[in-house]
Structure formats: structure tokens, C-alpha cells
Write an enzyme that holds these catalytic residues in place. Structure first.
Site, PDB file in Angstrom:
ATOM      1  N   PRO A 180       0.609  -0.864  -0.034  1.00 59.11           N
ATOM      2  CA  PRO A 180       0.405  -0.294  -0.300  1.00 59.11           C
ATOM      3  C   PRO A 180       1.180   1.338  -0.012  1.00 59.11           C
ATOM      4  O   PRO A 180       0.220   2.798  -0.220  1.00 59.11           O
ATOM      5  CB  PRO A 180      -0.838  -0.233   1.133  1.00 59.11           C
ATOM      6  CG  PRO A 180      -0.152  -1.061   2.097  1.00 59.11           C
ATOM      7  CD  PRO A 180       0.927  -1.478   0.993  1.00 59.11           C
ATOM      8  N   CYS A 223       6.510 -11.224   4.384  1.00 58.66           N
ATOM      9  CA  CYS A 223       5.935 -11.069   5.357  1.00 58.66           C
ATOM     10  C   CYS A 223       5.108 -12.551   5.861  1.00 58.66           C
ATOM     11  O   CYS A 223       3.963 -12.443   6.626  1.00 58.66           O
ATOM     12  CB  CYS A 223       4.686 -10.530   5.642  1.00 58.66           C
ATOM     13  SG  CYS A 223       2.949 -10.023   4.298  1.00 58.66           S
ATOM     14  N   LYS A 282       6.782   1.342   2.363  1.00 58.63           N
ATOM     15  CA  LYS A 282       7.693   1.463   2.306  1.00 58.63           C
ATOM     16  C   LYS A 282       8.040   2.089   0.946  1.00 58.63           C
ATOM     17  O   LYS A 282       8.931   3.442   0.634  1.00 58.63           O
ATOM     18  CB  LYS A 282       8.321   0.110   1.578  1.00 58.63           C
ATOM     19  CG  LYS A 282       8.354  -1.344   2.713  1.00 58.63           C
ATOM     20  CD  LYS A 282       8.504  -2.656   2.029  1.00 58.63           C
ATOM     21  CE  LYS A 282       8.249  -3.435   2.640  1.00 58.63           C
ATOM     22  NZ  LYS A 282       6.803  -4.451   2.996  1.00 58.63           N
TER      23      LYS A 282
END
Length: 461
Positions: A250, A358, A253
Site C-alpha cells: 500500500p 511477511c 515502503k
């Protein structure tokens, strides 16, 4: 030492997925190093941790816009208005190794009990409540027949995804996440001709207490998990460089990279869906139909590339239930390798590539590193700074020196350095006592009790 208190059932998985993960965490290399019993214990502990929230909420501060102390002071002023729910000022801690991070303790589990008519919410909605969110109307699956605004309700999460939308009651597997007050009536939620939006239940007594950050200093703080913030610093982008963020949505980063570059240089954000990238207000391009194609803007070599590719996401917390099949869980490795080929080709010699996920599997983490080193002789593993996670996990045939260059964030013993859940556990302490705790102890808790995450840094020579 007292272990972390677990009040929720461990993460619910399909039997074949659980056995697959068990085989990952009891692989031959790992069992030879720690023993079968210890490996099994770590796996069971991981499933318990994954169903509970981390003990700190992490925020990335926009230190390119204001000094960290100024942001912390403004955040404290905003949070002070919520202190009635906490019984005192909410302590805000800085991170000595990640200079743009602020940490807020998550208080819980608290002794809240279900005392009112039940509202059932979806698993994702329940997970969000455990991290400080109110219940938004689209997440409500079941509500009492005569529920109206102002009614007190007890909120439960549908762990297995079996509740039918619009039901008046539900007898399936559910977990209590807190008490709240209805902002909408049942008819408003289930009988509207238009798409529903807005807060349906305002949480007043959640099992885990964490501030709601809806529209809270949106230009100065960004909710982002600690390992995800670390990725930007490990990449180390410099002003004037050309950086590619693949799979950018989204946008956390991407915006962090731009901030670290002080607005000087070029950041290219790619994602499969254009709408997911455009809100970042950076140089956005829609993802190519094939990752092997190169748009005109990328024909000049890049100085750096980072990406968190689509992955199984099994490190996300809290997560009480995952209904994915084994085929879905194991489908990501080929796509990640296609993206790897593209990233290496676009990167110039001397450029840095940072790969992160993740998830907690070997196939998407250490095995990908072993494959990349074998497939691309031009890549070498590099030290990471800051290095606050644990080393890589045994099982992919990497040497101990190579494992030490990786970062695997995991709340289980022996995986992130020290054992998590040290006594005293900050989440169970009064706010006044927490503010007086040894900062080093709190930092250790923040570094270990995170989501499951993995980072590898390569240099192209």
C-alpha cells in the site's frame, strides 16, 4: 521467566497446511541443532503467538518534515485526549536503532468479559480490533434482531469464516475481542440499498487496548510494522539515486524510501493494480502484464531495488484463522522467482537489492536466498544495518555465515535473539510502571514480539 500469556486459541489452519508448516519447523537441519522436542515446542509456540497482537504498535515518523521529538510531542497531545480509556498518559518510546520509529505499548489482555448481546465480525475485522480499530460496518456479519444505535454489545470474531452475513445469532467457533456501543442499527447494516460504510461499533472495552489512529496526524505518522520500517533503512537509499519498489502497495515502503532520499532522486513504484499505487503520490506506474517486460522508464539501470512480493502472509499478527489450502500457500515461490529475475536484470552493477516477505515459511525465505545465490553468480549477501531481528532459519542448506547475514523476525524462542515474553511483560503493567522500565528491556520486547518477517540484502557485482 514467565512466558507470554495466551488467551486466544492458536492459529487455526487446514490440517494439510498445519502439517506442512510442522515439517518446515521440524526439518532435519533444525532438529539436528535443537532436538525434536524443542523444534516441536517452538512451532506450537509460534501458532499461539500468531493469534495474538504484538506487544507494541509501531509508527514511522515523518522526520523529513519535523524533528522526532516534535512529532512525539504532538502525538502525545493527541493521545492525551484518549487517556481516559487508559487510566493515564500513554507512554511513547523511541527506538535507539531505528531513528524514525515511535513505539506505543499494547495493553492486554485485559479482564474484559462479554456482558451484552453478541455481534459477530469477520476474521479480518476482528484482527483489526485487536490492533486498536473500531468495528466498521462492512465487517459485521451478525447482529441482534433489535440492535439500535446506542446499544451495548459484545463483539466476537468468527474464527473459521462460517458465519452467514445477516444472521441473528451464531453458534460456530468464535473469540471474544471486546465490548462496544452500536453506532448503527441492524437495519442500517443489513437492509441498506447502498454500500455501507463508517463505524458500526465503537469499541469501549477491547481485550487489547491500543489507540485508534484513524486520521491521527496523517502527514506526520504512518502505521507500519517495525520489520517493514527496517527494510527501508537496510536498503539505505541516498539522494539522487534511482530506486525501484516492486509490488509497492500500500505504499508504506515507497514513501519511506522517498523520505530517506530527502526528496532528491527518483522512486518508481510498481504494483499490479494502478489504484493501489497512485495514492502514494509518487512516480507511479501500473505493473506490467508480464514481470519480464520492461517499461521505457526502467531502461536505465537502477541503483537500488526492494520489494515485498506477494507471499503467503503467514507472519501477519494477529491472525486467528487462515482458510487457505496447501496449494495456495505453496503457490508463491514461482512468482517470486520471476520477479527476482526481473529485479536482477534491471539493477546496475554495484546496485543493492533487498528482498523481504511477511511470512514464516522456508520456501519463500531462506530457500529463495539459496536459489538466488545459485542462479545469479553476480549476487552476494550483504550485512544489514540495522540488524535487530534474528538470523535466518536452518533448513535451506545455507551456511551459518550466510544465515547470520539474514534477518528473520519471529516471536518464538531462539529465532529473534532473546526469548520473547520475558518477565515482566510490558503489556500487563500499569502505564506508570511501564514508563519507568529499563528502555533496553522494552526495546528487546519490541524487537522480538513482532509480526513474522524476513529480510535479505544482496549486492550485484
Amino acid at each position: 521467566m514467565r512466558k507470554k500469556m495466551f488467551i486466544f486459541p492458536k492459529l487455526t489452519l487446514r490440517p494439510e497446511v498445519q502439517e506442512y508448516l510442522r515439517s518446515v519447523f521440524t526439518n532435519e537441519e533444525l532438529v539436528a541443532a535443537v532436538g525434536q522436542e524443542e523444534a516441536e515446542s517452538r512451532f506450537e509456540e509460534l501458532l499461539c503467538h500468531l493469534s495474538h497482537p504484538p506487544c507494541f504498535t509501531c509508527m514511522r515518523a515523518s522526520t523529513h518534515l519535523a524533528p522526532l521529538d516534535t512529532i512525539r510531542e504532538r502525538l502525545g497531545d493527541e493521545l492525551r485526549q484518549m487517556s481516559c480509556c487508559y487510566g493515564g498518559d500513554i507512554p511513547i518510546f523511541s527506538h535507539t536503532h531505528v531513528p524514525d520509529v515511535l513505539l506505543l505499548p499494547v495493553i492486554g489482555p485485559r479482564p474484559a468479559l462479554p456482558e451484552h448481546p453478541e455481534v459477530i465480525v469477520g476474521t479480518q475485522c476482528g484482527n483489526a480490533v485487536l490492533r486498536g480499530a473500531h468495528v466498521f460496518a462492512p465487517g459485521i456479519l451478525s447482529a441482534p434482531k433489535y440492535m439500535k444505535p446506542g446499544d451495548k454489545v459484545s463483539v466476537f470474531s468468527d474464527v473459521e469464516g462460517k458465519c452467514t452475513r445477516g444472521a441473528k445469532d451464531f453458534q460456530g467457533k468464535k473469540v471474544f475481542v471486546g465490548n462496544g456501543v452500536a453506532e448503527m442499527g441492524r437495519a442500517d447494516i443489513f437492509c441498506s440499498d447502498k454500500p455501507i460504510k463508517g463505524i458500526g461499533i465503537r469499541m469501549v472495552e477491547p481485550v487489547y487496548l491500543s489507540p485508534s489512529f484513524d486520521n491521527l496526524l496523517p502527514s506526520l505518522v504512518f502505521l507500519q510494522n517495525l520489520p517493514s520500517v527496517v527494510v527501508g533503512h537496510v536498503l539505505g537509499p541516498q539522494p539522487g539515486e534511482r530506486i525501484l519498489d516492486m509490488c509497492a502497495a500500500p505504499g508504506g515502503k515507497t514513501s519511506h524510501i522517498a523520505a530517506l532520499m530527502k526528496g532528491q532522486g527518483e522512486v518508481i513504484a510498481l504494483d499490479k493494480i494502478r489504484g493501489k499505487v497512485e495514492p502514494s503520490r509518487l512516480c507511479a506506474l501500473s505493473m506490467l502484464k508480464s514481470p519480464m517486460m520492461v517499461p521505457p522508464s526502467l531502461r536505465r539501470a537502477l541503483t537500488g531495488c526492494c520489494w515485498t512480493p506477494p507471499c503467503s502472509g503467514l507472519g501477519q499478527r494477529p491472525n486467528m484463522g487462515c482458510s487457505w489450502s496447501l496449494r495456495e500457500i505453496t503457490s508463491y515461490q514461482p512468482l517470486q522467482r520471476k520477479l527476482f529475475h526481473t529485479a536482477v536484470r534491471l539493477l546496475k552493477r554495484g546496485g543493492v537489492l533487498v528482498y523481504s516477505t511477511c511470512t514464516v515459511t522456508l520456501a519463500e525465505n531462506e530457500e529463495q536466498v539459496a536459489w538466488a545465490l545459485d542462479t545469479f553468480p553476480c549476487l552476494t549477501l550483504q550485512p544489514q544495518e540495522p540488524h535487530i531481528g534474528g538470523e535466518g532459519m536452518l533448513g535451506a542448506g545455507l551456511s551459518h555465515d550466510q544465515l547470520r547475514l539474514l534477518q528473520r523476525f519471529s516471536p518464538i524462542r531462539g529465532q529473534s535473539g532473546e526469548m520473547s515474553g520475558l518477565d515482566p511483560d510490558p503489556a500487563t503493567l500499569p502505564l506508570t510502571s511501564m514508563a519507568e522500565m529499563d528502555p533496553a528491556h522494552l526495546l528487546q520486547q519490541a524487537n522480538t514480539d513482532t509480526i513474522g518477517f524476513f529480510i535479505a540484502k544482496f549486492l550485484k557485482s
